[in-house]
Motif scaffolding. Structure first.
Motif, PDB file in Angstrom:
ATOM      1  N   ILE A 308      10.163 -37.483   9.052  1.00  0.00           N
ATOM      2  CA  ILE A 308      11.449 -36.789   8.962  1.00  0.00           C
ATOM      3  C   ILE A 308      11.861 -36.803   7.489  1.00  0.00           C
ATOM      4  CG2 ILE A 308      13.861 -36.727   9.750  1.00  0.00           C
ATOM      5  CD1 ILE A 308      13.043 -38.294  12.203  1.00  0.00           C
ATOM      6  N   THR A 309      12.191 -35.632   6.962  1.00  0.00           N
ATOM      7  CA  THR A 309      12.551 -35.544   5.542  1.00  0.00           C
ATOM      8  C   THR A 309      13.868 -34.802   5.377  1.00  0.00           C
ATOM      9  OG1 THR A 309      10.209 -35.374   4.990  1.00  0.00           O
ATOM     10  CG2 THR A 309      11.749 -34.747   3.270  1.00  0.00           C
ATOM     11  N   SER A 310      14.772 -35.382   4.652  1.00  0.00           N
ATOM     12  CA  SER A 310      16.036 -34.729   4.290  1.00  0.00           C
ATOM     13  C   SER A 310      16.642 -33.955   5.458  1.00  0.00           C
ATOM     14  CB  SER A 310      15.823 -33.765   3.118  1.00  0.00           C
ATOM     15  OG  SER A 310      15.407 -34.478   1.990  1.00  0.00           O
ATOM     16  N   SER A 311      16.822 -34.609   6.569  1.00  0.00           N
ATOM     17  CA  SER A 311      17.297 -33.922   7.774  1.00  0.00           C
ATOM     18  C   SER A 311      18.313 -34.756   8.534  1.00  0.00           C
ATOM     19  CB  SER A 311      16.108 -33.622   8.700  1.00  0.00           C
ATOM     20  OG  SER A 311      15.264 -32.680   8.097  1.00  0.00           O
ATOM     21  N   GLY A 321       3.924 -37.864  16.449  1.00  0.00           N
ATOM     22  CA  GLY A 321       3.245 -36.988  15.502  1.00  0.00           C
ATOM     23  C   GLY A 321       4.033 -35.756  15.071  1.00  0.00           C
ATOM     24  N   THR A 322       5.250 -35.638  15.500  1.00  0.00           N
ATOM     25  CA  THR A 322       6.067 -34.463  15.153  1.00  0.00           C
ATOM     26  C   THR A 322       6.623 -34.612  13.740  1.00  0.00           C
ATOM     27  OG1 THR A 322       6.569 -33.815  17.405  1.00  0.00           O
ATOM     28  CG2 THR A 322       8.301 -33.381  15.780  1.00  0.00           C
ATOM     29  N   SER A 323       6.792 -33.497  13.047  1.00  0.00           N
ATOM     30  CA  SER A 323       7.424 -33.578  11.729  1.00  0.00           C
ATOM     31  C   SER A 323       8.702 -32.749  11.715  1.00  0.00           C
ATOM     32  CB  SER A 323       6.461 -33.127  10.637  1.00  0.00           C
ATOM     33  OG  SER A 323       6.293 -31.748  10.699  1.00  0.00           O
ATOM     34  N   VAL A 324       9.688 -33.261  11.015  1.00  0.00           N
ATOM     35  CA  VAL A 324      11.013 -32.639  10.985  1.00  0.00           C
ATOM     36  C   VAL A 324      11.441 -32.503   9.531  1.00  0.00           C
ATOM     37  CG1 VAL A 324      13.453 -32.902  11.624  1.00  0.00           C
ATOM     38  CG2 VAL A 324      11.664 -33.654  13.213  1.00  0.00           C
ATOM     39  N   GLY A 325      11.858 -31.299   9.144  1.00  0.00           N
ATOM     40  CA  GLY A 325      12.417 -31.101   7.820  1.00  0.00           C
ATOM     41  C   GLY A 325      11.368 -30.602   6.831  1.00  0.00           C
ATOM     42  N   LYS A 341       6.194 -28.981  14.974  1.00  0.00           N
ATOM     43  CA  LYS A 341       6.674 -28.851  13.610  1.00  0.00           C
ATOM     44  C   LYS A 341       8.067 -28.225  13.638  1.00  0.00           C
ATOM     45  CE  LYS A 341       5.918 -26.987   9.068  1.00  0.00           C
ATOM     46  NZ  LYS A 341       5.197 -26.061   8.211  1.00  0.00           N
ATOM     47  N   VAL A 342       9.023 -28.968  13.117  1.00  0.00           N
ATOM     48  CA  VAL A 342      10.384 -28.449  12.959  1.00  0.00           C
ATOM     49  C   VAL A 342      10.573 -28.342  11.455  1.00  0.00           C
ATOM     50  CG1 VAL A 342      12.833 -28.870  13.398  1.00  0.00           C
ATOM     51  CG2 VAL A 342      11.122 -29.637  15.070  1.00  0.00           C
ATOM     52  N   GLY A 343      10.434 -27.150  10.923  1.00  0.00           N
ATOM     53  CA  GLY A 343      10.357 -27.014   9.468  1.00  0.00           C
ATOM     54  C   GLY A 343      11.711 -26.902   8.785  1.00  0.00           C
ATOM     55  N   ASP A 344      11.703 -26.223   7.642  1.00  0.00           N
ATOM     56  CA  ASP A 344      12.897 -26.163   6.804  1.00  0.00           C
ATOM     57  C   ASP A 344      13.924 -25.174   7.360  1.00  0.00           C
ATOM     58  OD1 ASP A 344      10.440 -24.625   5.568  1.00  0.00           O
ATOM     59  OD2 ASP A 344      12.219 -23.411   5.137  1.00  0.00           O
ATOM     60  N   PHE A 345      15.168 -25.526   7.220  1.00  0.00           N
ATOM     61  CA  PHE A 345      16.302 -24.704   7.673  1.00  0.00           C
ATOM     62  C   PHE A 345      16.146 -24.280   9.127  1.00  0.00           C
ATOM     63  CE2 PHE A 345      15.751 -24.273   3.106  1.00  0.00           C
ATOM     64  CZ  PHE A 345      16.922 -24.887   2.702  1.00  0.00           C
ATOM     65  N   VAL A 346      15.783 -25.232   9.933  1.00  0.00           N
ATOM     66  CA  VAL A 346      15.688 -24.994  11.372  1.00  0.00           C
ATOM     67  C   VAL A 346      16.826 -25.767  12.030  1.00  0.00           C
ATOM     68  CG1 VAL A 346      14.314 -25.494  13.449  1.00  0.00           C
ATOM     69  CG2 VAL A 346      13.214 -24.579  11.382  1.00  0.00           C
ATOM     70  N   GLU A 347      17.550 -25.105  12.911  1.00  0.00           N
ATOM     71  CA  GLU A 347      18.613 -25.779  13.658  1.00  0.00           C
ATOM     72  C   GLU A 347      18.244 -25.735  15.144  1.00  0.00           C
ATOM     73  OE1 GLU A 347      22.628 -24.509  12.782  1.00  0.00           O
ATOM     74  OE2 GLU A 347      23.318 -25.091  14.769  1.00  0.00           O
ATOM     75  N   THR A 363      15.172 -20.880  11.421  1.00  0.00           N
ATOM     76  CA  THR A 363      15.244 -20.497  12.834  1.00  0.00           C
ATOM     77  C   THR A 363      16.367 -21.265  13.525  1.00  0.00           C
ATOM     78  OG1 THR A 363      12.947 -19.822  13.006  1.00  0.00           O
ATOM     79  CG2 THR A 363      13.927 -20.701  15.009  1.00  0.00           C
ATOM     80  N   TYR A 364      17.053 -20.602  14.444  1.00  0.00           N
ATOM     81  CA  TYR A 364      18.015 -21.301  15.303  1.00  0.00           C
ATOM     82  C   TYR A 364      17.578 -21.181  16.761  1.00  0.00           C
ATOM     83  CZ  TYR A 364      21.958 -22.362  18.247  1.00  0.00           C
ATOM     84  OH  TYR A 364      22.726 -22.895  19.236  1.00  0.00           O
ATOM     85  N   LEU A 365      17.341 -22.296  17.387  1.00  0.00           N
ATOM     86  CA  LEU A 365      17.048 -22.312  18.827  1.00  0.00           C
ATOM     87  C   LEU A 365      18.110 -23.177  19.500  1.00  0.00           C
ATOM     88  CD1 LEU A 365      13.170 -22.961  18.763  1.00  0.00           C
ATOM     89  CD2 LEU A 365      14.354 -20.751  18.888  1.00  0.00           C
ATOM     90  N   GLY A 366      18.847 -22.561  20.439  1.00  0.00           N
ATOM     91  CA  GLY A 366      19.862 -23.319  21.166  1.00  0.00           C
ATOM     92  C   GLY A 366      19.729 -23.055  22.649  1.00  0.00           C
ATOM     93  N   ASP A 367      19.942 -24.085  23.461  1.00  0.00           N
ATOM     94  CA  ASP A 367      19.904 -23.961  24.922  1.00  0.00           C
ATOM     95  C   ASP A 367      18.624 -23.275  25.408  1.00  0.00           C
ATOM     96  OD1 ASP A 367      22.534 -25.058  25.095  1.00  0.00           O
ATOM     97  OD2 ASP A 367      23.328 -23.111  24.491  1.00  0.00           O
ATOM     98  N   SER A 368      17.482 -23.734  24.938  1.00  0.00           N
ATOM     99  CA  SER A 368      16.231 -23.059  25.279  1.00  0.00           C
ATOM    100  C   SER A 368      15.187 -24.037  25.792  1.00  0.00           C
ATOM    101  CB  SER A 368      15.661 -22.365  24.041  1.00  0.00           C
ATOM    102  OG  SER A 368      16.600 -21.451  23.531  1.00  0.00           O
ATOM    103  N   ASP A 369      14.318 -23.502  26.691  1.00  0.00           N
ATOM    104  CA  ASP A 369      13.165 -24.267  27.161  1.00  0.00           C
ATOM    105  C   ASP A 369      11.938 -23.601  26.591  1.00  0.00           C
ATOM    106  OD1 ASP A 369      14.559 -26.122  28.993  1.00  0.00           O
ATOM    107  OD2 ASP A 369      15.138 -24.235  29.951  1.00  0.00           O
ATOM    108  N   ILE A 370      11.217 -24.329  25.767  1.00  0.00           N
ATOM    109  CA  ILE A 370      10.123 -23.732  25.006  1.00  0.00           C
ATOM    110  C   ILE A 370       8.819 -24.408  25.431  1.00  0.00           C
ATOM    111  CG2 ILE A 370       9.281 -23.215  22.675  1.00  0.00           C
ATOM    112  CD1 ILE A 370      12.164 -22.345  22.762  1.00  0.00           C
ATOM    113  N   GLY A 371       7.789 -23.600  25.663  1.00  0.00           N
ATOM    114  CA  GLY A 371       6.506 -24.136  26.129  1.00  0.00           C
ATOM    115  C   GLY A 371       5.676 -24.764  25.032  1.00  0.00           C
ATOM    116  N   LYS A 372       4.389 -24.973  25.378  1.00  0.00           N
ATOM    117  CA  LYS A 372       3.437 -25.595  24.457  1.00  0.00           C
ATOM    118  C   LYS A 372       2.899 -24.563  23.490  1.00  0.00           C
ATOM    119  CE  LYS A 372       1.077 -28.558  27.875  1.00  0.00           C
ATOM    120  NZ  LYS A 372       2.208 -29.299  28.296  1.00  0.00           N
ATOM    121  N   ASN A 373       2.563 -25.021  22.294  1.00  0.00           N
ATOM    122  CA  ASN A 373       1.807 -24.211  21.340  1.00  0.00           C
ATOM    123  C   ASN A 373       2.432 -22.834  21.101  1.00  0.00           C
ATOM    124  OD1 ASN A 373      -0.427 -23.921  19.634  1.00  0.00           O
ATOM    125  ND2 ASN A 373      -1.483 -22.679  21.177  1.00  0.00           N
ATOM    126  N   VAL A 374       3.725 -22.814  20.959  1.00  0.00           N
ATOM    127  CA  VAL A 374       4.427 -21.568  20.633  1.00  0.00           C
ATOM    128  C   VAL A 374       4.540 -21.510  19.112  1.00  0.00           C
ATOM    129  CG1 VAL A 374       6.622 -20.311  20.854  1.00  0.00           C
ATOM    130  CG2 VAL A 374       5.708 -21.617  22.804  1.00  0.00           C
TER     131      VAL A 374
END
Ligand code: UD1
Ligand code: MG
Length: 454
Positions: A308-311, A321-325, A341-347, A363-374
Motif C-alpha cells: 500500500i503506497t500513499s493511500s 498479494g494485492t497492491s494499492v496506490g 491491482k488498485v492503482g493510482d487515483f482509484v476510489e 477509476t471510481y467503483l461504488g456499490d459493485s460486485d466485480i468478478g475475477k480477472n477483470v
C-alpha cells in the motif's frame, strides 16, 4: 485476586474541552480505557470506574469493560472511592486504586505492586515515585523503619515536609475490608475541605495496621494528563512503546517518529512500514506487507504480502498479494480479493472485487460486485447514484472494460464481455458479447477548413 477502582469523575478543566478529560485519547484509545485494559491485563477480576462530570459522555467508553459508580458531586478522592463501596463491601481480595488520567501505567507494575503488598502483609500499600520536583503532589512521610506514616498534601504540608521528594502517585493497593473501614472514618477537615483518600492510611496506622510504600522506577508510568501538552507527551511515550513492541515482534518501522499505530492494531512479521503512516482502529495487517509512505489505514483487515503506497484504506478487507496506490482511496465496505491491482487515483466504495482484477488508474467503483480477472481501462466510472437512491452493478469474470466507460447502475455485465472504450452502459450485457455504446465518429471533408492552418 483483585478488583480495581478507577477514579474518573473529575472535570479536567485544563483540557479546555467540552469533553470530560478521561475520554480524550492517547494513541487512539481513551485515557480511562488504557487504565481499564492494563488492570485487566494485570489480572483484575472486576473493574469499577467512578464517573461523575458529564458521566453520560464517559459511560459509552467504559460500560462494556467496567462497572460504573456515579459520584454526582466531586468532594474529594476519598469521597470518590466511597462510591465503590457497594462493589467491595463483602469482597475478600485486594482493591487496587488507579486514576483514569494516567494511561501509561503498565500491567506489570500493577501486578508487582499487588505482589509486594501481599508479601509484606500490608493493609495498604501506596505506589510512590521519587521526583526531582515534587510540587503539587502528596508527600510520603516515612518512619525510620521504612513504614509509611502518612501522606501530606502540598496545601497541608509544613516547610520540612515540602522538601520530601517521594510522592504519592495516587495509586494504591488495599485489603478490601481495611479500605471499607477506613473510608468510614474520613472527614473533610483539611485545607481543601475534601475527603482525602490519603487520610485512610493514617486511620489504618492508628488502628495498628501495616502501611507500605512501593516505589516504581519508571516515573513516566504515573504521569497524569491535565492539559493538551501532557496529552501529547504521553502520546509520544505510548507511541514509542507500541512501535517498539511491533519492532520486537519482527516489523520493520523505518522512521518510528512518524509512524502512529493504535493500541489494538496487529501486524505480522517481516512487514515494512515506511514514514508518515497512521494505522488505527481494529486493523490487522499480515506478514510480508509493505506499507509505503503517507498512508492512513483504519479498521482494515489486510492479508499477507500486500503493498500500500500513499493511500487511505478505511473499514475494508484486502486479500493476499494485492497492491494499492499510490493515491488510492479505499472507502468503507470493500472486500478486495487476492492479487488485485488498485492503482493510482482509484476510489472504491462498498465493492466486492474478486481475485486478479486490475483497476489501474483514474477509476471510481461504488456499490459493485466485480468478478475475477477483470481489466478496467483508465477512467471507468460506476454511476451508482441518481441523486436520490444508490444502485448496485455486477460485472462478471474476465471482462475487459475499455477506457472511459460509464456503468449506469444497476446493470449486469456477463462473463467474458468486452466493452468498447467510451461506452456508457445502461443495459445488461450477456456473456461473451462485445458492447459498444457510443456515438459514431463522422469525418467531414466538405467543411470550411481549419482557421488555424491559415
Ligand atoms: C491526589 C492525591 C495526592 C497525589 C496526587 C497524584 C489525595 C487527597 N491526594 O491529589 O496525594 O500525589 O493525587 O496525582 O488523594 N477525583 C474524583 N472525584 C473527586 C476528586 C478527584 O474522581 O471528588 C479524581 C480526579 O478526576 C483525578 C483523581 O481523582 O483523576 C485525583 O484527583 P485530583 O484532584 O487530581 O487529586 P490531587 O489533588 O492531584
Ligand atoms: Mg491531580
Amino acid at each position: 485476586m483483585f478488583t480495581s477502582v478507577i477514579l474518573a469523575a473529575g472535570m479536567g478543566t485544563r483540557m479546555k474541552s467540552e469533553m470530560p478529560k478521561v475520554i480524550h485519547k492517547v494513541c487512539g484509545k481513551e485515557l480511562v480505557k488504557w487504565v481499564i485494559d492494563e488492570s485487566k491485563k494485570a489480572g483484575a477480576e472486576k473493574v469499577v470506574t467512578i464517573i461523575g462530570h458529564k458521566a453520560e459522555m464517559v459511560r459509552p467508553a467504559v460500560e462494556a469493560d467496567a462497572e460504573i459508580a456515579i459520584q454526582a458531586q466531586q468532594l474529594g478522592t476519598g469521597h470518590a472511592v466511597m462510591q465503590a463501596v457497594p462493589f467491595i463491601k463483602d469482597y475478600k481480595g485486594y482493591v487496587v486504586i488507579l486514576n483514569g488520567d494516567t494511561p501509561l501505567i503498565k500491567a506489570e507494575t500493577i501486578e508487582a505492586a499487588v505482589e509486594y503488598h501481599k508479601s509484606q502483609g500490608n493493609s495498604a500499600t501506596v505506589i510512590t515515585a521519587e521526583l526531582p520536583d515534587a510540587t503539587g503532589y502528596g508527600r510520603i512521610v516515612r518512619a525510620a523503619d521504612g513504614a509509611v506514616l502518612k501522606i501530606v498534601e502540598q496545601k497541608d504540608a509544613s516547610e520540612e515536609e515540602k522538601k520530601i521528594r517521594e510522592i504519592n502517585s495516587g495509586m494504591y493497593v488495599f485489603n478490601a475490608d481495611a479500605l471499607v473501614w477506613a473510608l468510614s472514618k474520613l472527614t473533610p477537615n483539611n485545607a481543601q475541605g475534601e475527603y482525602y483518600l490519603t487520610d485512610t492510611l493514617e486511620h489504618l496506622r492508628e488502628d495498628g495496621k501495616k502501611i507500605g510504600g512501593y516505589t516504581i522506577d519508571d516515573n513516566d508510568e504515573i504521569r497524569g494528563i491535565n492539559n493538551r501538552v501532557q496529552q501529547h507527551e504521553a502520546e509520544a511515550l505510548m507511541q514509542e512503546r507500541i512501535n517498539k513492541q511491533h519492532m520486537t515482534n519482527g516489523v520493520t518501522i523505518v522512521q518510528p517518529s512518524s509512524v502512529f499505530i493504535g493500541a489494538e492494531v496487529e501486524i505480522g512479521s517481516d512487514t515494512i512500514i515506511s514514514s508518515n503512516v497512521t494505522i488505527m482502529g481494529n486493523t490487522k495487517i499480515g506478514s510480508g506487507c509493505v506499507i509505503e509512505m503517507n498512508c492512513k489505514i483504519e479498521n482494515a483487515v489486510i492479508a499477507d504480502n500486500v503493498s500500500i503506497t500513499s493511500s487511505i484504506v478505511l473499514n475494508s478487507e484486502i486479500g493476499e498479494g494485492t497492491s494499492v496506490g499510490p493515491f488510492a482511496y479505499v472507502r468503507p465496505g470493500n472486500k478486495i480479493g487476492k492479487n488485485v491491482k488498485v492503482g493510482d487515483f482509484v476510489e472504491l466504495k462498498n465493492d466486492v472485487i474478486d481475485d486478479d482484477t486490475k483497476i489501474s488508474h483514474l477509476t471510481y467503483l461504488g456499490d459493485s460486485d466485480i468478478g475475477k480477472n477483470v481489466n478496467f481501462g483508465c477512467g471507468t466510472v460506476t454511476c451508482n447514484y441518481d441523486g436520490k437512491d444508490k444502485f448496485r452493478s455486477k460485472i462478471g469474470d474476465n471482462v475487459f472494460v475499455g477506457c472511459n466507460t460509464n456503468f449506469v447502475s444497476p446493470v449486469n455485465v456477463g462473463n467474458g464481455v468486452y466493452i468498447a472504450a467510451g461506452s456508457t452502459i445502461t443495459e445488461d450485457v450477456p456473456d461473451n458479447n462485445l458492447s459498444i455504446a457510443r456515438s459514431r465518429q463522422i469525418n467531414k471533408s466538405d467543411w470550411k477548413g481549419n482557421k488555424y492552418n491559415k
